[in-house]
Design a protein around this motif. Structure first.
Motif, short mmCIF file in Angstrom:
data_model
loop_
_atom_site.label_atom_id
_atom_site.label_comp_id
_atom_site.label_asym_id
_atom_site.label_seq_id
_atom_site.Cartn_x
_atom_site.Cartn_y
_atom_site.Cartn_z
N GLN A 1 8.19 5.79 -0.14
CA GLN A 1 7.91 4.80 1.78
C GLN A 1 8.06 4.14 2.13
O GLN A 1 8.68 3.47 2.60
CB GLN A 1 6.18 5.21 2.11
N THR B 1 0.90 -1.32 -0.13
CA THR B 1 0.25 0.27 0.15
C THR B 1 0.74 1.03 0.32
O THR B 1 0.55 2.32 0.29
CB THR B 1 -0.47 0.21 1.68
N GLY C 1 2.58 10.98 3.57
CA GLY C 1 2.54 9.45 4.57
C GLY C 1 3.60 9.72 5.12
O GLY C 1 4.41 8.59 5.87
N LYS C 2 4.13 10.71 6.26
CA LYS C 2 5.64 10.47 7.17
C LYS C 2 5.07 9.69 8.61
O LYS C 2 6.18 8.66 8.62
CB LYS C 2 5.62 11.82 7.53
N THR C 3 4.08 10.04 9.16
CA THR C 3 3.16 9.12 10.07
C THR C 3 3.31 7.86 9.36
O THR C 3 3.73 6.88 10.37
CB THR C 3 2.24 9.78 11.17
N ARG C 4 2.50 7.42 8.21
CA ARG C 4 1.98 6.38 8.37
C ARG C 4 3.98 5.29 7.67
O ARG C 4 4.09 4.14 8.20
CB ARG C 4 1.64 6.04 7.13
N GLN D 1 6.70 23.45 8.01
CA GLN D 1 5.37 22.84 9.09
C GLN D 1 6.44 23.36 10.39
O GLN D 1 5.45 23.12 11.88
CB GLN D 1 4.40 21.77 9.17
#
Ligand SMILES: Nc1ncnc2c1ncn2[C@@H]1O[C@H](COP(=O)(O)OP(=O)(O)OP(=O)(O)O)[C@@H](O)[C@H]1O
Ligand SMILES: [Mg+2]
Length: 244
Positions: A14, A9, A34-37, A240
């Protein structure tokens, strides 16, 4: 879902970030990319494919809510053993460490954590004739100074007076404020090589989310807990950053 399916996925970048697991890895990527993912999948991958035990993994992020979301996601992927992965904020990691070893840096066995109101009340008690609102203003300065690991401007007599009284009261009672959760932890690890070694032995893998928001003290704490054989991965988005 199997690990292969979780990996499928992910997009290629990633997936690459999930599968690099030696040395250290710093990932900068944009908001919502998708960093936390990547972090949660990395944890699941380490447990199911690399044989890392869940309790050997520490993940650090910036809010209790983010910790809870990460823990739930990890449990979704690896099952109940995901509960043993330590996922904490820098502050709550500090509290965990100090509850175990705080007496080595002069903390009371049942030390209290002073929030901002407690701290202002402490100063007001010590200086009953001074204006409460002004004391609160000075306390905010003290708090910033401590977070930055600085000392008060020696030309500001009143700030110096409050600062030294405040610090000595905390020290005398063996209690901590928010900044101390990090500062005392750094102090503990620097002064006690045996404790530091135990921490290094326990955590084989340390992951930091929202790295762009870590301050100097948090960075120095991280430096103490990363051992010679620890894999460290930090992800962040410099656009951020709260320090921009
Ligand atoms: N390869 C992917 N396929 C499908 N959904 C994805 C993929 N990567 C990320 N997502 C989804 O996109 C959303 C954002 O992902 P995530 O929270 O990991 O990003 P982030 O970079 O950490 O965001 P932030 O900058 O807000 O911290 C989540 O809902 C996540 O499940
Ligand atoms: Mg994120």
């Amino acid at each position: 879902m199997s690990m292969d399916n979780y990996l499928r996925t992910l997009n290629p970048q990633q997936r690459e970030a999930v599968m690099i697991n030696d040395g250290s890895l710093l990932v900068f990527a944009g908001a919502g990319s998708g960093k936390t993912r990547v972090i949660t999948t990395k944890i699941a991958y380490a447990i199911s494919e690399l044989g890392v035990r869940p309790w050997q993994i520490l993940a650090v992020t910036f809010t209790n809510r983010a910790c809870k979301e990460m823990q739930d996601r990890v449990i979704d992927m690896v099952g109940d053993e995901g509960q043993s992965v330590m996922i904490r904020t820098f502050h709550s990691f500090g509290v965990w460490l100090l509850r175990k070893y705080g007496q080595l840096v002069g903390l009371d066995a049942n030390f209290k954590i002073y929030d901002d109101d407690d701290s202002v009340a402490l100063l007001c008690q010590a200086f009953p004739d001074d204006n409460k609102k002004e004391i609160a203003g000075y306390y905010r300065k003290i708090s910033v100074i401590k977070d930055r690991m600085e000392k008060p401007n020696p030309l500001d007599d009143r700030l110096c007076k409050y600062y030294s009284k405040y610090q000595s009261m905390l020290q005398r009672t063996g209690n901590v404020d928010f900044a101390d959760m990090i500062l005392k932890s750094i102090d503990l690890l620097r002064r006690n090589p045996d404790v530091k070694e135990q921490v290094h032995k326990r955590f084989k893998m340390i992951l930091v989310d929202e790295y762009q928001d870590s301050n100097k003290a948090q960075f120095l704490l991280l430096k103490e807990i990363v051992g010679p054989d620890t894999f460290i991965c930090a992800v962040g988005d410099d656009d951020q950053s709260i320090y921009r």
